[in-house]
Structures are given as C-alpha cells and as structure tokens.
Design a protein around this motif. Structure first.
Motif, PDB file in Angstrom:
ATOM      1  N   PHE A 144       0.829  -1.204   0.000  1.00  0.00           N
ATOM      2  CA  PHE A 144       0.000   0.000   0.000  1.00  0.00           C
ATOM      3  C   PHE A 144       0.869   1.262   0.000  1.00  0.00           C
ATOM      4  CE2 PHE A 144      -4.334  -1.603   1.266  1.00  0.00           C
ATOM      5  CZ  PHE A 144      -4.993  -0.893   0.285  1.00  0.00           C
ATOM      6  N   ILE A 145       1.942   1.241   0.773  1.00  0.00           N
ATOM      7  CA  ILE A 145       2.837   2.396   0.819  1.00  0.00           C
ATOM      8  C   ILE A 145       3.498   2.611  -0.536  1.00  0.00           C
ATOM      9  CG2 ILE A 145       4.948   3.303   1.857  1.00  0.00           C
ATOM     10  CD1 ILE A 145       4.139   1.860   4.433  1.00  0.00           C
ATOM     11  N   ILE A 146       3.953   1.524  -1.152  1.00  0.00           N
ATOM     12  CA  ILE A 146       4.635   1.635  -2.449  1.00  0.00           C
ATOM     13  C   ILE A 146       3.680   2.175  -3.516  1.00  0.00           C
ATOM     14  CG2 ILE A 146       5.716   0.309  -4.304  1.00  0.00           C
ATOM     15  CD1 ILE A 146       6.818  -1.548  -2.126  1.00  0.00           C
ATOM     16  N   LEU A 147       2.458   1.623  -3.553  1.00  0.00           N
ATOM     17  CA  LEU A 147       1.503   2.050  -4.578  1.00  0.00           C
ATOM     18  C   LEU A 147       1.019   3.476  -4.345  1.00  0.00           C
ATOM     19  CD1 LEU A 147      -0.644  -1.210  -4.976  1.00  0.00           C
ATOM     20  CD2 LEU A 147       1.047  -0.303  -6.569  1.00  0.00           C
ATOM     21  N   SER A 148       0.751   3.818  -3.093  1.00  0.00           N
ATOM     22  CA  SER A 148       0.271   5.174  -2.822  1.00  0.00           C
ATOM     23  C   SER A 148       1.360   6.223  -3.037  1.00  0.00           C
ATOM     24  CB  SER A 148      -0.257   5.261  -1.387  1.00  0.00           C
ATOM     25  OG  SER A 148       0.760   4.951  -0.450  1.00  0.00           O
ATOM     26  N   ALA A 149       2.633   5.806  -2.961  1.00  0.00           N
ATOM     27  CA  ALA A 149       3.723   6.757  -3.196  1.00  0.00           C
ATOM     28  C   ALA A 149       3.747   7.238  -4.644  1.00  0.00           C
ATOM     29  CB  ALA A 149       5.060   6.119  -2.838  1.00  0.00           C
ATOM     30  N   VAL A 205      -5.855  -5.467  -3.775  1.00  0.00           N
ATOM     31  CA  VAL A 205      -5.931  -6.025  -5.128  1.00  0.00           C
ATOM     32  C   VAL A 205      -6.493  -4.992  -6.101  1.00  0.00           C
ATOM     33  CG1 VAL A 205      -7.018  -7.798  -6.554  1.00  0.00           C
ATOM     34  CG2 VAL A 205      -6.077  -8.398  -4.319  1.00  0.00           C
ATOM     35  N   ALA A 206      -7.504  -4.253  -5.668  1.00  0.00           N
ATOM     36  CA  ALA A 206      -8.045  -3.193  -6.518  1.00  0.00           C
ATOM     37  C   ALA A 206      -6.976  -2.153  -6.844  1.00  0.00           C
ATOM     38  CB  ALA A 206      -9.230  -2.529  -5.835  1.00  0.00           C
ATOM     39  N   ALA A 207      -6.177  -1.791  -5.840  1.00  0.00           N
ATOM     40  CA  ALA A 207      -5.121  -0.797  -6.059  1.00  0.00           C
ATOM     41  C   ALA A 207      -4.059  -1.329  -7.017  1.00  0.00           C
ATOM     42  CB  ALA A 207      -4.487  -0.411  -4.718  1.00  0.00           C
ATOM     43  N   ALA A 208      -3.642  -2.570  -6.807  1.00  0.00           N
ATOM     44  CA  ALA A 208      -2.578  -3.139  -7.641  1.00  0.00           C
ATOM     45  C   ALA A 208      -3.048  -3.347  -9.080  1.00  0.00           C
ATOM     46  CB  ALA A 208      -2.106  -4.460  -7.040  1.00  0.00           C
ATOM     47  N   VAL A 209      -4.255  -3.875  -9.246  1.00  0.00           N
ATOM     48  CA  VAL A 209      -4.768  -4.129 -10.597  1.00  0.00           C
ATOM     49  C   VAL A 209      -4.965  -2.823 -11.355  1.00  0.00           C
ATOM     50  CG1 VAL A 209      -6.769  -4.985 -11.879  1.00  0.00           C
ATOM     51  CG2 VAL A 209      -5.809  -6.341 -10.021  1.00  0.00           C
ATOM     52  N   SER A 210      -5.493  -1.800 -10.669  1.00  0.00           N
ATOM     53  CA  SER A 210      -5.688  -0.516 -11.344  1.00  0.00           C
ATOM     54  C   SER A 210      -4.356   0.087 -11.768  1.00  0.00           C
ATOM     55  CB  SER A 210      -6.436   0.449 -10.426  1.00  0.00           C
ATOM     56  OG  SER A 210      -5.647   0.784  -9.294  1.00  0.00           O
ATOM     57  N   ALA A 211      -3.321  -0.078 -10.944  1.00  0.00           N
ATOM     58  CA  ALA A 211      -2.006   0.453 -11.309  1.00  0.00           C
ATOM     59  C   ALA A 211      -1.449  -0.244 -12.544  1.00  0.00           C
ATOM     60  CB  ALA A 211      -1.046   0.296 -10.126  1.00  0.00           C
ATOM     61  N   ILE A 212      -1.646  -1.563 -12.614  1.00  0.00           N
ATOM     62  CA  ILE A 212      -1.138  -2.326 -13.760  1.00  0.00           C
ATOM     63  C   ILE A 212      -1.832  -1.908 -15.047  1.00  0.00           C
ATOM     64  CG2 ILE A 212      -1.022  -4.630 -14.776  1.00  0.00           C
ATOM     65  CD1 ILE A 212      -0.661  -5.729 -11.947  1.00  0.00           C
ATOM     66  N   PHE A 213      -3.168  -1.885 -15.016  1.00  0.00           N
ATOM     67  CA  PHE A 213      -3.899  -1.625 -16.247  1.00  0.00           C
ATOM     68  C   PHE A 213      -3.878  -0.150 -16.632  1.00  0.00           C
ATOM     69  CE2 PHE A 213      -5.822  -5.733 -15.080  1.00  0.00           C
ATOM     70  CZ  PHE A 213      -5.568  -6.405 -16.257  1.00  0.00           C
ATOM     71  N   ALA A 214      -3.731   0.734 -15.670  1.00  0.00           N
ATOM     72  CA  ALA A 214      -3.577   2.148 -16.019  1.00  0.00           C
ATOM     73  C   ALA A 214      -2.291   2.356 -16.814  1.00  0.00           C
ATOM     74  CB  ALA A 214      -3.570   2.991 -14.749  1.00  0.00           C
ATOM     75  N   GLU A 215      -1.227   1.689 -16.386  1.00  0.00           N
ATOM     76  CA  GLU A 215       0.038   1.818 -17.106  1.00  0.00           C
ATOM     77  C   GLU A 215      -0.057   1.239 -18.516  1.00  0.00           C
ATOM     78  OE1 GLU A 215       4.742   0.510 -16.566  1.00  0.00           O
ATOM     79  OE2 GLU A 215       3.293   0.165 -14.958  1.00  0.00           O
TER      80      GLU A 215
END
Length: 269
Positions: A144-149, A205-215
């Motif tokens: 969570f810290i890594i993704l929110s950063a 999981v929602a945060a990680a998946v959104s980061a992947i597909f946004a990229e």
C-alpha cells in the motif's frame, strides 16, 4: 473481526473477501481485453477467449498445487517447521506457472489452491494459516505504501466532486443492489441484508490491478488512463474510512452483532 457480526453474515463476508479479489482481477482482464481489441472488430470473441483461458489456467494450476501440497502434508513428507516455507514455494510456483501460461491467471490459481487445500480431509493447515496472516499484514502494508507513493496529489484534487458522486453510487446504490440480487431466495432477513449492503471495503488487489492496467492503457494511447489509479485509491479510502467508522454501530443498531464474549470458564475433573 471488529464488527463481530452474526455467523450467517460473517461467513458470507469472509467468503466474499476470499473470492472477490481473483474474480475482480479476472473481470478486469476481460474488460481490458475488450477495450484494447475493440478497434479490431472482434472484441467480444477476444474477451470470451481470454476469460476462458484465464479460468482454465487458474483453475488447473490451483487444483494441481492444492492437491500436490495437500498430499505432501497428509503423508508427512516434510517436517512441520518446513510446512510454511513449502506453502510459499508452491504458491510462487503456481502463480508464476499460471501467469506464464495465461497472463493474469496467477491470482486465481493461488486462490483456488488455498480453497482446495483448506478443504482437503486429513490436512491440517492451521499453523500455515497463522503464518499467512502475519505475512499478509506485513506485505499488504508495504505494498500500500509503495503504490500510494506513486499518486499525484494534484491529480486527485483535479478530479473534483464527481469522485464523491461515484463513491456515493458505489456505497448507496451498487452495493445494496448487488446484495439484494445475490440474496434472493435466501433465509437472510432485512437487517442482515442491510449490514451486508453496507460493508464492502476495497483493498490492495483493486489498487494493484488498477495500477497495472492504467500503465498498460497509457502505453496503448488511451486518454485519461492515468486517472484510474487516483480514482481507485479514492474509492478505497472512502469505503474503508466510512465503513470502518460506521459498521460496528450499525450492526449493534440492527441487532445482528454477537454479544461481548464475557463469561466464566470452569476447569475441573
């Protein structure tokens, strides 16, 4: 755990928490496949083929991993102090193997593996479960810290009040409707359905998946794809803060929470 809802509600929420992450990620894969293949004119067929392949890969590797590790544990082929490490090794192997065969099927594979392993007769996974819970807290907190950063505060502010409207629709319309449709014909009363309709926090999981597909969508040239990550994080923050602050009082108000576990324990012959 905090709400201490009745068993009928707690079991539903527990199983929803288990299965919603791989299913949500799987649906994200299907939607992404539909979007990127829309211009080619065969979006529906491509999406259905993607869905079928991800399901086959995930279920196949998950069943194989769960059955294989279960046999090892049942036959005592490993000492107990190696069980947790063996479980992690098999999880990594199944996740990577499924993803190599069909991209994004690894999460489904390890979820199926856990469900299969936990329901095998004669296999005790309680010690692995304790280890998993400690590991999950540490890894999820760090992730969570890594993704929110990566979030841009200006991008969050720029989205404006429309995000609040989306959050209200998710909380007050979409979730209650989904619970109502899912519980048709069940023996749940309106109080239990009301609490189920209120609790639905989004997570890592929602945060990680959104980061992947946004990229990926940004690389594919889709406009405003960079808004997906801050929008998802706002939904996560909004649902977690709102529901964590109100779920326990709501459960007490509706009379669907367990009483405080106070009592007497008499130990004797």
């Amino acid at each position: 755990r905090v709400v201490r809802a009745k068993a009928s509600i707690a079991n539903i929420l527990r199983w929803e928490g288990i299965v919603i992450d791989p299913l949500g990620a799987l649906l994200a894969v299907v939607v992404f496949s539909f979007i990127v293949s829309h211009d080619a004119g065969d979006a529906w067929s491509t999406s259905l083929i993607t869905f079928a392949l991800v399901m086959l890969s995930g279920i196949g590797f998950g069943v194989a991993g769960g059955w294989g590790l279960g046999q090892v544990l049942r036959r005592h082929l490993l000492p107990e102090y190696l069980h947790s490490l063996a479980a992690i090794a098999v999880v990594f192997a199944m996740f990577i193997g499924a993803n190599l065969l069909m991209h994004e099927s690894g999460l489904l594979a390890v979820t199926i593996m856990g469900i299969w392993l936990a329901n095998m007769p004669g296999v005790n996974v309680r010690h692995i479960l304790h280890f998993k819970e400690n590991l999950s807290v540490m890894l999820i907190s760090g992730l969570f810290i890594i993704l929110s950063a990566r979030l841009d505060l200006n991008a969050i502010i720029a989205m404006g009040p429309a995000t609040l409207l989306l959050l209200l629709i998710i909380q007050l319309v979409a979730r209650p409707l989904s619970v109502w449709a899912s519980t048709l014909g069940s023996d749940l009363n309106w109080r239990e359905r009301t609490l189920l309709g209120w609790i639905a926090p989004r997570g890592i999981v929602a945060a990680a998946v959104s980061a992947i597909f946004a990229e990926r969508m940004t690389q594919a040239g889709f406009a405003q794809a960079e808004l997906l990550v801050p929008l998802t994080f706002l939904v996560i923050i909004g649902t977690v803060v709102l529901q964590s602050a109100t779920a326990r009082p709501l459960a007490k108000l509706l009379g669907v929470s367990e009483p405080v576990p106070n009592g007497f324990l008499i130990v004797g012959a």
